[in-house]
Design a protein around this motif. Structure first.
Motif, PDB file in Angstrom:
ATOM      1  N   VAL A 389       0.704  -1.253  -0.058  1.00 42.93           N
ATOM      2  CA  VAL A 389       0.103   0.060   0.073  1.00 42.93           C
ATOM      3  C   VAL A 389       0.867   1.342   0.040  1.00 42.93           C
ATOM      4  CG1 VAL A 389      -1.525   1.296   1.329  1.00 42.93           C
ATOM      5  CG2 VAL A 389      -1.989  -0.973   1.121  1.00 42.93           C
ATOM      6  N   ALA A 390       2.017   1.344   0.419  1.00 40.80           N
ATOM      7  CA  ALA A 390       3.057   2.286   0.808  1.00 40.80           C
ATOM      8  C   ALA A 390       3.775   2.671  -0.459  1.00 40.80           C
ATOM      9  CB  ALA A 390       3.837   2.272   1.914  1.00 40.80           C
ATOM     10  N   LEU A 391       3.735   1.637  -1.442  1.00 45.57           N
ATOM     11  CA  LEU A 391       4.558   1.771  -2.617  1.00 45.57           C
ATOM     12  C   LEU A 391       3.636   2.537  -3.803  1.00 45.57           C
ATOM     13  CD1 LEU A 391       5.930  -1.799  -3.134  1.00 45.57           C
ATOM     14  CD2 LEU A 391       7.148   0.175  -2.152  1.00 45.57           C
ATOM     15  N   PRO A 392       4.218   3.479  -4.551  1.00 43.90           N
ATOM     16  CA  PRO A 392       3.753   4.034  -5.745  1.00 43.90           C
ATOM     17  C   PRO A 392       3.360   2.798  -6.593  1.00 43.90           C
ATOM     18  CG  PRO A 392       5.920   4.259  -5.982  1.00 43.90           C
ATOM     19  CD  PRO A 392       5.742   3.635  -4.668  1.00 43.90           C
ATOM     20  N   ASP A 393       2.144   3.028  -7.355  1.00 45.90           N
ATOM     21  CA  ASP A 393       1.545   1.812  -8.286  1.00 45.90           C
ATOM     22  C   ASP A 393       2.516   1.286  -9.294  1.00 45.90           C
ATOM     23  OD1 ASP A 393       1.775   4.232  -9.808  1.00 45.90           O
ATOM     24  OD2 ASP A 393      -0.509   3.980 -10.581  1.00 45.90           O
ATOM     25  N   TRP A 394       3.593   2.187  -9.938  1.00 46.61           N
ATOM     26  CA  TRP A 394       4.359   1.652 -10.831  1.00 46.61           C
ATOM     27  C   TRP A 394       5.360   0.699 -10.290  1.00 46.61           C
ATOM     28  CZ3 TRP A 394       9.618   2.441 -10.384  1.00 46.61           C
ATOM     29  CH2 TRP A 394      10.104   3.343  -9.347  1.00 46.61           C
ATOM     30  N   LEU A 395       5.797   0.981  -8.986  1.00 45.61           N
ATOM     31  CA  LEU A 395       6.731  -0.042  -8.408  1.00 45.61           C
ATOM     32  C   LEU A 395       6.141  -1.122  -7.886  1.00 45.61           C
ATOM     33  CD1 LEU A 395       9.528  -0.666  -7.431  1.00 45.61           C
ATOM     34  CD2 LEU A 395       9.298   1.102  -5.296  1.00 45.61           C
ATOM     35  N   ARG A 396       4.659  -0.896  -7.532  1.00 46.17           N
ATOM     36  CA  ARG A 396       4.139  -2.135  -6.878  1.00 46.17           C
ATOM     37  C   ARG A 396       3.845  -3.181  -8.039  1.00 46.17           C
ATOM     38  NH1 ARG A 396       0.141   0.409  -4.417  1.00 46.17           N
ATOM     39  NH2 ARG A 396      -1.260   0.492  -6.369  1.00 46.17           N
ATOM     40  N   ASN A 397       3.481  -2.795  -9.368  1.00 40.21           N
ATOM     41  CA  ASN A 397       3.224  -3.349 -10.522  1.00 40.21           C
ATOM     42  C   ASN A 397       4.536  -4.024 -10.960  1.00 40.21           C
ATOM     43  OD1 ASN A 397       0.521  -3.207 -10.297  1.00 40.21           O
ATOM     44  ND2 ASN A 397       0.717  -1.162 -11.478  1.00 40.21           N
ATOM     45  N   SER A 398       5.576  -3.368 -11.059  1.00 38.66           N
ATOM     46  CA  SER A 398       6.782  -3.810 -11.372  1.00 38.66           C
ATOM     47  C   SER A 398       7.258  -5.061 -10.702  1.00 38.66           C
ATOM     48  CB  SER A 398       7.768  -2.714 -11.485  1.00 38.66           C
ATOM     49  OG  SER A 398       9.196  -3.180 -11.785  1.00 38.66           O
ATOM     50  N   VAL A 399       7.253  -4.893  -9.065  1.00 37.71           N
ATOM     51  CA  VAL A 399       8.074  -5.876  -8.221  1.00 37.71           C
ATOM     52  C   VAL A 399       6.998  -7.128  -8.461  1.00 37.71           C
ATOM     53  CG1 VAL A 399       8.007  -6.672  -5.876  1.00 37.71           C
ATOM     54  CG2 VAL A 399       8.665  -4.368  -6.619  1.00 37.71           C
ATOM     55  N   ILE A 400       5.460  -7.031  -8.383  1.00 34.93           N
ATOM     56  CA  ILE A 400       4.770  -8.335  -8.588  1.00 34.93           C
ATOM     57  C   ILE A 400       4.883  -8.661 -10.123  1.00 34.93           C
ATOM     58  CG2 ILE A 400       2.609  -7.292  -9.420  1.00 34.93           C
ATOM     59  CD1 ILE A 400       2.972  -9.421  -6.406  1.00 34.93           C
ATOM     60  N   ASP A 401       5.242  -8.163 -11.098  1.00 39.95           N
ATOM     61  CA  ASP A 401       5.222  -8.637 -12.614  1.00 39.95           C
ATOM     62  C   ASP A 401       6.641  -9.302 -12.436  1.00 39.95           C
ATOM     63  OD1 ASP A 401       2.922  -7.574 -13.292  1.00 39.95           O
ATOM     64  OD2 ASP A 401       3.754  -6.054 -14.318  1.00 39.95           O
ATOM     65  N   ASP A 402       7.625  -8.858 -11.923  1.00 37.52           N
ATOM     66  CA  ASP A 402       8.963  -9.708 -11.922  1.00 37.52           C
ATOM     67  C   ASP A 402       8.931 -10.906 -11.300  1.00 37.52           C
ATOM     68  OD1 ASP A 402      10.128  -7.726 -13.524  1.00 37.52           O
ATOM     69  OD2 ASP A 402      11.064  -6.454 -11.738  1.00 37.52           O
ATOM     70  N   TYR A 403       8.068 -10.847 -10.107  1.00 32.26           N
ATOM     71  CA  TYR A 403       7.672 -12.226  -9.238  1.00 32.26           C
ATOM     72  C   TYR A 403       7.036 -13.043  -9.983  1.00 32.26           C
ATOM     73  CZ  TYR A 403       8.343 -14.240  -4.702  1.00 32.26           C
ATOM     74  OH  TYR A 403       8.715 -15.015  -3.539  1.00 32.26           O
ATOM     75  N   ALA A 404       6.393 -12.831 -10.889  1.00 34.45           N
ATOM     76  CA  ALA A 404       5.418 -13.868 -11.689  1.00 34.45           C
ATOM     77  C   ALA A 404       6.442 -15.092 -12.437  1.00 34.45           C
ATOM     78  CB  ALA A 404       4.691 -12.961 -13.032  1.00 34.45           C
ATOM     79  N   THR A 405       7.710 -14.498 -12.735  1.00 36.58           N
ATOM     80  CA  THR A 405       8.641 -15.440 -13.158  1.00 36.58           C
ATOM     81  C   THR A 405       8.741 -16.517 -12.156  1.00 36.58           C
ATOM     82  OG1 THR A 405       9.766 -13.839 -14.667  1.00 36.58           O
ATOM     83  CG2 THR A 405      11.072 -15.928 -14.205  1.00 36.58           C
ATOM     84  N   VAL A 406       9.005 -16.315 -10.853  1.00 34.45           N
ATOM     85  CA  VAL A 406       9.243 -17.192  -9.821  1.00 34.45           C
ATOM     86  C   VAL A 406       7.971 -18.074  -9.668  1.00 34.45           C
ATOM     87  CG1 VAL A 406       9.650 -17.468  -7.134  1.00 34.45           C
ATOM     88  CG2 VAL A 406      10.698 -15.396  -8.451  1.00 34.45           C
ATOM     89  N   ILE A 407       6.877 -17.471  -9.886  1.00 31.66           N
ATOM     90  CA  ILE A 407       5.700 -18.342  -9.525  1.00 31.66           C
ATOM     91  C   ILE A 407       5.665 -19.576 -11.075  1.00 31.66           C
ATOM     92  CG2 ILE A 407       3.291 -18.401  -9.747  1.00 31.66           C
ATOM     93  CD1 ILE A 407       4.516 -17.395  -7.142  1.00 31.66           C
ATOM     94  N   ARG A 408       5.952 -18.938 -11.964  1.00 37.54           N
ATOM     95  CA  ARG A 408       5.815 -19.668 -13.302  1.00 37.54           C
ATOM     96  C   ARG A 408       6.815 -20.981 -13.133  1.00 37.54           C
ATOM     97  NH1 ARG A 408       8.902 -19.696 -17.744  1.00 37.54           N
ATOM     98  NH2 ARG A 408       9.672 -17.684 -17.307  1.00 37.54           N
ATOM     99  N   LEU A 409       7.983 -20.801 -12.613  1.00 44.36           N
ATOM    100  CA  LEU A 409       8.921 -21.552 -12.746  1.00 44.36           C
ATOM    101  C   LEU A 409       8.716 -22.620 -11.354  1.00 44.36           C
ATOM    102  CD1 LEU A 409      12.158 -19.566 -13.386  1.00 44.36           C
ATOM    103  CD2 LEU A 409      11.020 -21.167 -14.859  1.00 44.36           C
ATOM    104  N   ALA A 410       8.172 -22.108 -10.385  1.00 46.69           N
ATOM    105  CA  ALA A 410       7.937 -22.868  -9.115  1.00 46.69           C
ATOM    106  C   ALA A 410       6.838 -23.713  -9.365  1.00 46.69           C
ATOM    107  CB  ALA A 410       7.534 -22.129  -8.036  1.00 46.69           C
ATOM    108  N   LEU A 411       5.692 -23.540 -10.229  1.00 47.56           N
ATOM    109  CA  LEU A 411       4.607 -24.422 -10.643  1.00 47.56           C
ATOM    110  C   LEU A 411       5.091 -25.297 -11.768  1.00 47.56           C
ATOM    111  CD1 LEU A 411       1.785 -21.614 -10.877  1.00 47.56           C
ATOM    112  CD2 LEU A 411       2.185 -23.406  -9.265  1.00 47.56           C
ATOM    113  N   GLY A 412       6.018 -25.004 -12.644  1.00 49.01           N
ATOM    114  CA  GLY A 412       6.524 -25.909 -13.727  1.00 49.01           C
ATOM    115  C   GLY A 412       7.478 -26.944 -13.398  1.00 49.01           C
ATOM    116  N   TYR A 413       8.284 -26.696 -12.464  1.00 46.06           N
ATOM    117  CA  TYR A 413       9.472 -27.372 -12.089  1.00 46.06           C
ATOM    118  C   TYR A 413       9.654 -27.832 -10.432  1.00 46.06           C
ATOM    119  CZ  TYR A 413      10.924 -25.743 -16.481  1.00 46.06           C
ATOM    120  OH  TYR A 413      10.735 -25.792 -18.084  1.00 46.06           O
TER     121      TYR A 413
END
Length: 552
Positions: A389-413
């Motif tokens: 909540v304390a982050l600006p929206d651009w930084l919040r979205n950037s962090v969560i978008d980058d983390y999507a790679t972790v989710i994809r790889l963890a689900l796949g492997y």
């Protein structure tokens, strides 16, 4: 009169004491002189250390100014050159696509765009120079933005490292100066004790003499140790190796895995060269660990974990126990090695130092979910809400978008933890996405309460794999409620496949209960694509689900 025997004994005692007192006085005088000279030497060395500290401080300030100037200059250079080269690429692309169309109008536009592109390329050649412009197979110009971007980063990186090295040297000289002051203070205590040797009663002089001598000897030994201790200085060649390697990490194109791997391997070579010159170069250890870590992500068989990355991060954390980046990256490296308890321990060290770091807060919830620590997991999800909540929206979205790679790889492997990873994605990603939607619609992170409910999403792929249908039922909806859904493809938001917000009334739903069917189209859907849908009513995330396009 005859002399009394008692008086004669007293006289002899005084004569004996005077005979033996002179050597003690001489010894004390010599010791005082020696200790005074040693204290003077220590004072001189302390002054020299202060001078070196001041010199390093000036160098650090100069490097800070240079660092800021380099950042401004690189930003200006990039904006200036891209403003010319960008149109060259865009115009050339328009000409190419229009050239494939038929008709005189399309042909005229294609010719005009081609001419404009040629003019822009000519200007870009002048701005960039031969180093950044090469010819393609058709004789056209190719602009190596990656190399240009890398070179623009180097000056700033180098200035920052010089500033850091000078600041570290300043701190080391300040510490050395402080130790010299302590040595001088101990010499002063020794002089005081030796001086008392000449003033206290004769029977108490020897203890003061010995004590003063011992203190003076201790001060001398410590002073020698302080003098012999070197103040390390990072070699310029090591800084150059770090800068070259880190710039390659920054420039690696995310959409070209082959080029990424080449850049990461080249970065490792540069960083290893830096560490060969300065084995305790903490920043180089972290950068090399990141190169190893990212190479592991590019493994065709999925991440296997990198012992080399973990070793570099662990060494960096030991060199600088207050470096939260080293601890957090060590936790991430241990996770992919399957060392979940060690991973969460390292990550908690990072959060103890930097409690609001968003990525490491995500890591904490992720690891708590994997370890099945449900009570702690629930608290961490709430903690993530406060952090994001304390982050600006651009930084919040950037962090969560980058983390999507972790989710994809963890689900796949990592099949053994798929349920825990899925729970984390639904809880945490949904929470962060809801904050974003609520702020867009209502200007605040918490949306208003709604009575509407939605059932879980049901996915159906058409036989030709061109249409993905999503169905759900709703209840307690009001005509003014607004429906919105967002689509994420492999973790990245797809605005073209998203919808809303639209009111139930405008969509034709006049009853408080019913069903909805959504259709997403692509020509065709690519196998392996993971499609995540989130459905919101008045910015409340009421249902979410994911579907992976199967192989045909």
């Amino acid at each position: 009169m005859t002399e009394l025997p008692l008086e004669r004994l007293r006289e002899r005692a005084r004569e004996f004491e005077e005979e033996h007192h002179e050597p003690i006085q001489a010894v004390v005088a010599v010791l005082i002189m020696v200790v005074t000279l040693l204290a003077a030497v220590a004072a001189y060395l302390q002054t020299q250390a202060g001078t070196r500290e001041a010199r390093a401080n000036r160098a650090a300030q100069e490097a800070a100014v240079e660092n800021m100037s380099s950042l401004v200059e690189s930003s200006r250079n990039f904006s200036e050159r891209y403003s010319t080269a960008g149109p060259a690429i865009d115009l050339g692309s328009l000409g190419f696509y229009l050239g494939a169309e038929s008709g005189p109008y399309a042909a005229a536009l294609a010719s005009a765009y081609a001419h404009a592109s040629q003019v822009a390329q000519t200007n870009a050649n002048e701005l960039f120079g031969a180093h950044y412009v090469t010819k393609d197979v058709n004789g056209g110009s190719l602009f190596d933005f990656g190399q240009f971007f890398e070179d623009q980063q180097k000056d700033g990186l180098r200035a920052a490292q010089v500033q850091k090295a000078e600041s570290r040297e300043r701190g080391d000289w300040a510490s050395k100066r402080g130790r010299y002051i302590t040595v001088i203070t101990i010499f002063a205590v020794a002089l005081f004790l030796l001086g008392l040797t000449l003033t206290v009663p004769r029977g108490a002089r020897r203890p003061f003499l010995w004590m003063g001598s011992v203190v003076a000897a201790a001060a001398t030994i410590w002073g020698i140790v302080v003098f012999a201790s070197a103040v390390p200085k990072t070699p310029p060649a090591a800084i150059n190796g770090y800068v070259d390697g880190t710039a390659k990490l920054i420039r690696a194109p995310q959409d070209k895995p082959g080029q990424q791997a080449n850049d990461y391997e080249a970065a490792k070579v540069d960083l290893t060269r830096a560490l060969g010159l300065e084995p305790d170069y903490e920043d180089a250890l972290i950068s090399r660990g990141n190169a190893e870590f990212r190479l592991d992500f590019l493994n065709p068989n999925g991440p296997q974990g990198s012992l080399a990355a973990a070793a570099d991060m662990r060494r960096a954390s030991r060199l600088s126990p207050r470096d939260y980046v080293a601890w957090g990256d060590l936790g991430a490296a241990d996770f992919w090695l399957g060392k979940y308890p060690g991973a969460i321990s390292a990550n908690e060290q990072a959060l103890a130092i930097q409690p609001d770091q968003p990525t490491f807060n995500l890591n904490e919830a992720f690891l708590l979910s994997v370890l099945g620590r449900d009570a702690d997991y629930g608290k961490q999800v709430e903690r993530i809400r406060a952090v994001f909540v304390a982050l600006p929206d651009w930084l919040r979205n950037s962090v969560i978008d980058d983390y999507a790679t972790v989710i994809r790889l963890a689900l796949g492997y990592r099949p053994k933890i798929v349920p825990q990873v899925t729970r984390f994605e639904n809880d945490v990603f949904g929470l962060v996405h809801q904050i974003d939607v609520s702020e867009q619609l209502y200007g605040e992170p918490t949306p208003p309460h709604v009575d509407a409910t939605l059932t879980p999403l049901a996915f159906t792929l058409s036989p030709d794999a061109t249409a993905l249908r999503i169905g759900f039922r709703y209840a307690k909806a009001r005509p003014a409620d607004r429906l919105l859904y967002r689509t994420y493809l492999n973790g990245q938001r797809s605005d073209s496949d998203s919808f809303g917000p639209k009111s139930w009334r405008s969509l034709g739903f006049t009853t408080p209960a019913g069903s909805v069917k959504l259709t997403l189209r692509e020509q065709p859907w690519q196998p392996g694509t993971r499609v995540r849908i989130e459905v919101y009513v008045n910015a409340n995330l009421l249902s979410a689900g994911a579907y992976t396009i199967p192989k045909r």
